[in-house]
Design a protein around this motif. Structure first.
Motif, PDB file in Angstrom:
ATOM      1  N   GLU A 143     -23.580   2.319  -1.948  1.00 32.03           N
ATOM      2  CA  GLU A 143     -23.270   2.749  -2.650  1.00 32.03           C
ATOM      3  C   GLU A 143     -22.366   4.040  -2.824  1.00 32.03           C
ATOM      4  O   GLU A 143     -22.407   4.047  -4.211  1.00 32.03           O
ATOM      5  CB  GLU A 143     -24.996   3.643  -2.064  1.00 32.03           C
TER       6      GLU A 143
ATOM      7  N   VAL B 224     -24.901   1.927  -6.603  1.00 37.33           N
ATOM      8  CA  VAL B 224     -26.389   1.114  -5.611  1.00 37.33           C
ATOM      9  C   VAL B 224     -26.526   0.996  -4.276  1.00 37.33           C
ATOM     10  O   VAL B 224     -25.511   0.695  -3.842  1.00 37.33           O
ATOM     11  CB  VAL B 224     -26.370  -0.063  -6.616  1.00 37.33           C
ATOM     12  N   SER B 225     -27.592   1.115  -3.975  1.00 37.95           N
ATOM     13  CA  SER B 225     -27.957   0.688  -2.277  1.00 37.95           C
ATOM     14  C   SER B 225     -27.307  -0.956  -2.766  1.00 37.95           C
ATOM     15  O   SER B 225     -28.408  -1.467  -3.460  1.00 37.95           O
ATOM     16  CB  SER B 225     -28.982   0.752  -1.887  1.00 37.95           C
TER      17      SER B 225
ATOM     18  N   LEU C  62     -29.481  -6.948  -5.903  1.00 38.01           N
ATOM     19  CA  LEU C  62     -29.242  -5.814  -6.625  1.00 38.01           C
ATOM     20  C   LEU C  62     -27.127  -6.186  -5.956  1.00 38.01           C
ATOM     21  O   LEU C  62     -26.488  -5.733  -7.049  1.00 38.01           O
ATOM     22  CB  LEU C  62     -29.649  -4.640  -5.204  1.00 38.01           C
TER      23      LEU C  62
ATOM     24  N   ALA D 290     -24.063  -5.787  -8.605  1.00 32.79           N
ATOM     25  CA  ALA D 290     -23.188  -4.696  -8.783  1.00 32.79           C
ATOM     26  C   ALA D 290     -21.528  -5.257  -8.380  1.00 32.79           C
ATOM     27  O   ALA D 290     -21.036  -4.381  -9.269  1.00 32.79           O
ATOM     28  CB  ALA D 290     -23.297  -3.930  -7.164  1.00 32.79           C
TER      29      ALA D 290
END
Length: 196
Positions: free
Chosen positions: A75, A80-81, A150, A154
């Protein structure tokens, strides 16, 4: 019309996305060719999302440990995680396989990754199991899960911010060497690069 790049990446899943980011980060002109209409919709979307350092080959241990360390601080770098959760992996070592697991454990420890050899009583405190036929256990407390969807998106966003291009609905139909470069045929036309 032929498009030329420094590197072509086949597939925009988590691996392709990470490679695209690393190459674009180093200033290479990168194209990612994805057969599906969206990235991370194939193997990445079907992944169990596990990450672990408990491998027998040093190269796999190194790559996995570097990945886990990056997921921990993802992050901070990508905004973002990664969804990283260190739930730990417990491996039950069957009788007769002790030597191979001891060698793997020695490799892991020599590379400084967190992993432990447990007695059956110690392992049973973590998870109940039938100990019949089990010699011992190994425990990797940093092993766990991430959100691969995710993470892939990213990496792709960061790669594109550094000039990488993503082509969806662009499956590889044929590839071959042409002198110093590869020529990749797709429905969107040919792409060339010295590295695929």
């Amino acid at each position: 019309m032929e498009r030329s790049y420094d590197a072509l990446i086949i597939g925009a899943g988590i691996v392709g996305a990470a490679v695209a980011y690393r190459l674009a980060e180093r200033g290479l002109r990168v194209a990612v060719l994805e057969a599906a209409s969206v990235p991370a919709a194939q193997a990445t979307a079907k992944s169990a999302a596990g990450v672990r350092v408990q491998f027998s080959e040093a190269v796999n241990v190194r790559l996995s440990w570097a990945s886990i360390k990056e997921y921990r601080t993802f992050e901070e770098v990508f905004g973002v995680s990664s969804g990283y959760r260190p739930i730990g992996y417990l491996f039950l070592v069957p009788e007769g396989a002790e030597a191979a697991y001891e060698r793997a454990l020695a490799t892991q420890k020599s590379l400084g990754v967190p992993v432990e050899r447990l007695t059956l009583d110690e392992a049973k405190k973590l998870a109940d199991f039938d100990p019949e036929g089990v010699a011992f256990a190994t425990w990797g407390p940093a092993d766990g899960v991430i959100d691969p969807h995710l993470v892939a998106h990213a990496y792709l966003k960061a790669a594109r911010a550094r000039g990488a291009e993503l082509f969806t609905e662009t499956p590889l139909l044929q590839a071959g060497r042409r002198g110093e470069a590869w020529r990749v045929e797709t429905p969107a036309g040919p792409f060339t690069a010295p590295v695929v």
